[in-house]
Design a protein around this motif. Sequence first.
Motif, PDB file in Angstrom:
ATOM      1  N   ASN A 515       0.733  -1.161  -0.197  1.00  0.00           N
ATOM      2  CA  ASN A 515      -0.403  -0.041  -0.229  1.00  0.00           C
ATOM      3  C   ASN A 515       0.830   1.287   0.239  1.00  0.00           C
ATOM      4  OD1 ASN A 515      -2.301  -1.611   0.011  1.00  0.00           O
ATOM      5  ND2 ASN A 515      -1.723  -1.506   2.748  1.00  0.00           N
ATOM      6  N   ASP A 516       1.920   1.269  -0.708  1.00  0.00           N
ATOM      7  CA  ASP A 516       2.825   2.467  -0.448  1.00  0.00           C
ATOM      8  C   ASP A 516       3.225   2.118  -1.952  1.00  0.00           C
ATOM      9  OD1 ASP A 516       5.009   4.014   0.214  1.00  0.00           O
ATOM     10  OD2 ASP A 516       6.431   2.552  -0.061  1.00  0.00           O
ATOM     11  N   LYS A 517       1.669   3.653  -2.336  1.00  0.00           N
ATOM     12  CA  LYS A 517       1.317   3.774  -4.008  1.00  0.00           C
ATOM     13  C   LYS A 517       2.483   4.167  -4.455  1.00  0.00           C
ATOM     14  CE  LYS A 517      -3.256   3.666  -3.611  1.00  0.00           C
ATOM     15  NZ  LYS A 517      -4.768   3.994  -3.714  1.00  0.00           N
ATOM     16  N   ASN A 518       3.109   5.102  -3.813  1.00  0.00           N
ATOM     17  CA  ASN A 518       4.614   5.933  -4.094  1.00  0.00           C
ATOM     18  C   ASN A 518       5.684   6.289  -4.015  1.00  0.00           C
ATOM     19  OD1 ASN A 518       1.913   7.823  -5.988  1.00  0.00           O
ATOM     20  ND2 ASN A 518       2.032   9.099  -4.159  1.00  0.00           N
ATOM     21  N   LYS A 519       5.676   4.615  -3.694  1.00  0.00           N
ATOM     22  CA  LYS A 519       6.790   4.603  -2.879  1.00  0.00           C
ATOM     23  C   LYS A 519       7.858   5.329  -1.869  1.00  0.00           C
ATOM     24  CE  LYS A 519       8.529   3.252  -6.812  1.00  0.00           C
ATOM     25  NZ  LYS A 519       9.736   2.143  -7.888  1.00  0.00           N
ATOM     26  N   LEU A 520       7.348   6.216  -1.383  1.00  0.00           N
ATOM     27  CA  LEU A 520       8.005   7.298  -0.283  1.00  0.00           C
ATOM     28  C   LEU A 520       8.652   6.098   0.298  1.00  0.00           C
ATOM     29  CD1 LEU A 520       4.538   9.460  -0.380  1.00  0.00           C
ATOM     30  CD2 LEU A 520       7.115   9.924  -2.215  1.00  0.00           C
ATOM     31  N   LEU A 521       7.755   5.689   1.394  1.00  0.00           N
ATOM     32  CA  LEU A 521       8.130   5.264   2.428  1.00  0.00           C
ATOM     33  C   LEU A 521       9.374   3.745   2.270  1.00  0.00           C
ATOM     34  CD1 LEU A 521       7.757   5.221   5.735  1.00  0.00           C
ATOM     35  CD2 LEU A 521       6.298   2.703   5.254  1.00  0.00           C
ATOM     36  N   THR A 522       9.422   2.919   0.498  1.00  0.00           N
ATOM     37  CA  THR A 522      10.557   2.226   0.243  1.00  0.00           C
ATOM     38  C   THR A 522      11.654   3.170   0.125  1.00  0.00           C
ATOM     39  OG1 THR A 522       8.176   1.094  -0.392  1.00  0.00           O
ATOM     40  CG2 THR A 522      10.019   0.283  -1.574  1.00  0.00           C
ATOM     41  N   SER A 523      11.018   3.721  -0.801  1.00  0.00           N
ATOM     42  CA  SER A 523      12.464   4.864  -1.207  1.00  0.00           C
ATOM     43  C   SER A 523      13.064   5.288   0.089  1.00  0.00           C
ATOM     44  CB  SER A 523      12.124   5.858  -1.585  1.00  0.00           C
ATOM     45  OG  SER A 523      11.421   6.708  -1.605  1.00  0.00           O
ATOM     46  N   LYS A 524      12.151   5.797   0.899  1.00  0.00           N
ATOM     47  CA  LYS A 524      13.217   6.225   2.331  1.00  0.00           C
ATOM     48  C   LYS A 524      13.790   5.126   2.608  1.00  0.00           C
ATOM     49  CE  LYS A 524      12.103   8.438   6.628  1.00  0.00           C
ATOM     50  NZ  LYS A 524      11.527   9.348   7.592  1.00  0.00           N
ATOM     51  N   ALA A 525      13.516   3.654   3.066  1.00  0.00           N
ATOM     52  CA  ALA A 525      14.072   2.681   3.835  1.00  0.00           C
ATOM     53  C   ALA A 525      15.160   2.341   3.168  1.00  0.00           C
ATOM     54  CB  ALA A 525      12.612   2.014   4.079  1.00  0.00           C
ATOM     55  N   ILE A 526      16.904   1.549   3.557  1.00  0.00           N
ATOM     56  CA  ILE A 526      17.579   1.046   3.643  1.00  0.00           C
ATOM     57  C   ILE A 526      17.070  -0.764   3.439  1.00  0.00           C
ATOM     58  CG2 ILE A 526      19.545   0.711   3.412  1.00  0.00           C
ATOM     59  CD1 ILE A 526      19.718   3.784   4.491  1.00  0.00           C
ATOM     60  N   PHE A 527      17.074  -1.633   2.898  1.00  0.00           N
ATOM     61  CA  PHE A 527      17.366  -2.161   2.803  1.00  0.00           C
ATOM     62  C   PHE A 527      17.980  -3.254   2.626  1.00  0.00           C
ATOM     63  CE2 PHE A 527      12.604  -0.831   1.805  1.00  0.00           C
ATOM     64  CZ  PHE A 527      11.806  -2.421   2.274  1.00  0.00           C
ATOM     65  N   ASP A 528      18.565  -4.508   3.715  1.00  0.00           N
ATOM     66  CA  ASP A 528      19.269  -5.723   3.620  1.00  0.00           C
ATOM     67  C   ASP A 528      18.815  -6.637   3.436  1.00  0.00           C
ATOM     68  OD1 ASP A 528      21.706  -6.655   3.143  1.00  0.00           O
ATOM     69  OD2 ASP A 528      21.924  -6.419   5.271  1.00  0.00           O
ATOM     70  N   MET A 529      19.276  -8.094   2.356  1.00  0.00           N
ATOM     71  CA  MET A 529      18.374  -9.206   2.459  1.00  0.00           C
ATOM     72  C   MET A 529      20.011 -10.083   1.888  1.00  0.00           C
ATOM     73  SD  MET A 529      14.846  -8.475   0.768  1.00  0.00           S
ATOM     74  CE  MET A 529      13.921  -6.991   0.732  1.00  0.00           C
ATOM     75  N   LYS A 530      19.299 -11.481   2.176  1.00  0.00           N
ATOM     76  CA  LYS A 530      20.473 -12.542   2.285  1.00  0.00           C
ATOM     77  C   LYS A 530      20.238 -13.833   2.403  1.00  0.00           C
ATOM     78  CE  LYS A 530      22.924 -11.743   6.551  1.00  0.00           C
ATOM     79  NZ  LYS A 530      24.417 -12.070   7.241  1.00  0.00           N
ATOM     80  N   ASN A 531      20.219 -14.753   1.846  1.00  0.00           N
ATOM     81  CA  ASN A 531      19.531 -16.163   2.738  1.00  0.00           C
ATOM     82  C   ASN A 531      20.313 -16.824   4.035  1.00  0.00           C
ATOM     83  OD1 ASN A 531      22.187 -17.251   2.011  1.00  0.00           O
ATOM     84  ND2 ASN A 531      21.842 -18.065   0.635  1.00  0.00           N
ATOM     85  N   ASP A 532      20.188 -17.667   4.760  1.00  0.00           N
ATOM     86  CA  ASP A 532      20.426 -17.610   6.061  1.00  0.00           C
ATOM     87  C   ASP A 532      21.202 -19.005   5.542  1.00  0.00           C
ATOM     88  OD1 ASP A 532      18.969 -19.334   4.851  1.00  0.00           O
ATOM     89  OD2 ASP A 532      17.885 -20.287   6.933  1.00  0.00           O
ATOM     90  N   PHE A 533      22.085 -19.353   4.351  1.00  0.00           N
ATOM     91  CA  PHE A 533      22.935 -20.113   4.249  1.00  0.00           C
ATOM     92  C   PHE A 533      24.531 -20.100   5.691  1.00  0.00           C
ATOM     93  CE2 PHE A 533      21.299 -21.836  -0.246  1.00  0.00           C
ATOM     94  CZ  PHE A 533      20.666 -22.496   0.844  1.00  0.00           C
ATOM     95  N   ILE A 534      24.695 -20.623   6.131  1.00  0.00           N
ATOM     96  CA  ILE A 534      25.868 -20.759   6.450  1.00  0.00           C
ATOM     97  C   ILE A 534      27.917 -20.202   5.605  1.00  0.00           C
ATOM     98  CG2 ILE A 534      27.663 -21.746   8.298  1.00  0.00           C
ATOM     99  CD1 ILE A 534      25.952 -23.068   9.530  1.00  0.00           C
ATOM    100  N   LEU A 535      28.128 -19.474   4.900  1.00  0.00           N
ATOM    101  CA  LEU A 535      28.748 -18.898   4.099  1.00  0.00           C
ATOM    102  C   LEU A 535      30.497 -19.567   4.589  1.00  0.00           C
ATOM    103  CD1 LEU A 535      27.266 -15.432   2.910  1.00  0.00           C
ATOM    104  CD2 LEU A 535      26.502 -17.994   2.138  1.00  0.00           C
ATOM    105  N   LYS A 536      30.810 -19.415   5.097  1.00  0.00           N
ATOM    106  CA  LYS A 536      31.995 -19.759   5.753  1.00  0.00           C
ATOM    107  C   LYS A 536      31.933 -21.286   6.662  1.00  0.00           C
ATOM    108  CE  LYS A 536      36.380 -17.981   8.228  1.00  0.00           C
ATOM    109  NZ  LYS A 536      36.368 -16.792   9.046  1.00  0.00           N
ATOM    110  N   PRO A 537      33.235 -21.997   5.890  1.00  0.00           N
ATOM    111  CA  PRO A 537      32.687 -23.351   6.581  1.00  0.00           C
ATOM    112  C   PRO A 537      33.651 -23.447   8.169  1.00  0.00           C
ATOM    113  CG  PRO A 537      34.038 -23.478   4.286  1.00  0.00           C
ATOM    114  CD  PRO A 537      32.929 -21.718   4.716  1.00  0.00           C
TER     115      PRO A 537
END
Length: 801
Positions: A515-537
């Motif tokens: 419901n963020d039609k003009n993406k005002l809140l989306t553009s203000k936020a800083i997103f960070d995403m990744k999967n939960d795999f253990i990357l470092k043996p």
Amino acid sequence: MKRMNWTRFLSLIMVLFAAGSLQAQPIDSLLSKLESGYPQEKLYLHYDKNAYNPGETIFFKSYLMASNMLSNISKNVYAELIDTKGKVIDRRITPIIVGGSAAALDIPTDYNDSVIYVRAYTQWMLNFSEDFIYTRAIGVIIKNAAAKKPVAPVYTLNFFPEGGDLVEGIETNIAFKAYDQRGMPFNIDGQIQDAAGKKITDFKSIHDGMGSFRLLVPVSGLVAAWKDPAGKLQKTKLPETTRNNITLEVSGSAAGLQFTVRRRNDASENLQSLTVVAQQQQQMLYQAKLNLSKTEGVKATIPGENLPTGIVQLTIFDSQNKPLAERIAFVNHQDYYFITDLNTPVKNTDKRGKNVIQIDVPDTIVCNLSMSITDAGLNPPQVVEDDIYSNIFLSSDLKGYIHNPAWYFSSEADSVTAGLDLLMLTNGWRRFNWEDVLAQRWPKINYPPDNYITVLGNISGLNRAELNQKEITAIMETKSQGQDVFTFPVGQDGKFQLSGMLFYDTAKLYYQFSNDKNKLLTSKAIFDMKNDFILKPMPFKADSSLAFHLPKFPSDVIAKNNSIAARNIETIEGKNKVKTLAGVTVTAKAKSKKDIMDAEYTSGLFRGGDGYTFLLEDDPSARGALTVLQYLQGRVAGLQITGTGTQMSMSWRGSTPSLYYNEMPSDLSMIQGMNMNDIAMIKVFRPPFMGGFGGSGGAIAVYAKRGSAAKNDNVQGLNAYKIAGYQPVKQFFSPDYEKYDEANAQPDLRTTLYWNPAIYTDKNNRRIFFTFYNNDVAKKIRVIIEGLNAEGKLTRTEKIY
């Protein structure tokens, strides 16, 4: 000391209470907390063969269990190929389906060491001791391997008083084990002598350097005199004796496990009121009070119906709940396995001869199997081989090296039962420490159970009020599955997650606040995403003792394998100008549209497969169908579709097919509600379907149009994150000599003739046939089938023909 009155002994003065009635005892509740909060997983790997050449692929199937059942804790298996310096040179993360997971690891063509290591684990297993991590040394057959410098043999003899201690003045059963610096057993006989050198009794091993003898223990200072394999006289001290403790003896019987507890007549007061606890896999099986205030010994039987098959740990506690004595015993009701019949209706060991394997499973429940077929001349059986029985029931629970563990499950003979009991007497338990449990020192959980692929996200740049009751709408797009729409909540701390996804390669996750039609809140936020795999043996230090027991092949077998390695490396490096696959010349042909669509839209076990493929763009009748099931009606033999409209239902061979939308699990309402103009392809897989959950009724996979065909503008103007998925499973190639030109084919010296890690059976599909072709040289063919069923029972069948 006055000897015990055995008439009095047999008429014990003891009070036994059921475990549930001992409310004052904390042991049962503590053990329950350990089992419910910290269950232990066991991992076993079935390989296609014993040893490999440089440049070859290690194909394997992993099986995961907990509490002698299929584990429901973890959903992913991590497998790593590690060199002798601890460097991880290949790594795979694979999803677990019906208790199993298939993968492949590639040995580099320039690998020049004779050993390489495979380590496998789940995320949950990392919360506990490294002893629980599956590790195996794999032999690499290299040319002109450097001769190892001879090591002076070191021979060791260890003694293990049953229960733990030698108690002065009490007759005790004492087990022993003789082995060299590699852990290899040797036969032994000798004498037990007192401090003056006077003979007290003889002892002699009866199986793999192990044996036992009974001894009325005098004072300390006993010595064992024996000769090592080189003929040198050796002397070994027996453990010191104690006066203030008890002895524990255990023996199996038709009725169950019989145990005997004794004390000295001058024992301290804390040894007069005892508790016996029997547990398996951290689950309480039996608990009772023992009253020794008026007797020096008690004998009782734990009913066999209370004891599942496997290692049972008996521990005796004093009145202050201090562990005094312990013994592990193996209970075998012969109920841990199911039979898999293996027949060869077509058997041909001629050059490139056609063979047909028939597998029959009598069980009606879902079974998950893997099968390896190898040239027995290049992959001969080994004495020290582990298998699914011995690994799950022995190797994963006992400390130290076990010589030829599979032997203990080879038959029901009395000699095997006696040998297994000696193994229990001479090996230690390692799953947990009673002192830690009683002190409530619980393992620290750093790795929670996983759920296939989970996207972990964090949002910054917004305050708690702005994040209050917010949701994210996301479109996930993958190469093989098209687009899926998800809506999920965001916490006021800015964290969110999307769990339970199963996809291969890389996905793009397009996102914005709902419901963020003009993406005002989306553009203000800083997103960070990744999967939960253990990357470092985690770090790895090679245990050199693991390499002591690698397969030892005759010189002719080594020479043949070296020849195979040279040919494979030449092919891989492009020195051979003839394009080959496993020694067969392949003539390329133009791909059909169905093949092109299959390559573009599908992945993993959805690719190819046994069944039907419908391209809706090429079928004018598709535009006249209102729903997917209406379209399929009458097009798939055996698929029964009844009802009309939204009340349609389906069955195939007595079961309901699984439904998938873009290879994600779906349901009938979603599939039936799809617009037929948005569908690019429908694949129908005959029962059982190997690529999903259940699958006994086959599967229907619906693929939405994508790209220009989809005309989808949903993702325009949205930011996206790339999320890594599973790496596609490397497929084993098995040539079909009825389709290839043998006259132009390259020499076929394959060691592994056939490998299939995904064999599923159920009540409607209990007989399966497999076809493979011999290589150019094999005269004996070795077939091994291993696996488990939905009830946690195991199976193993091996034949050489």
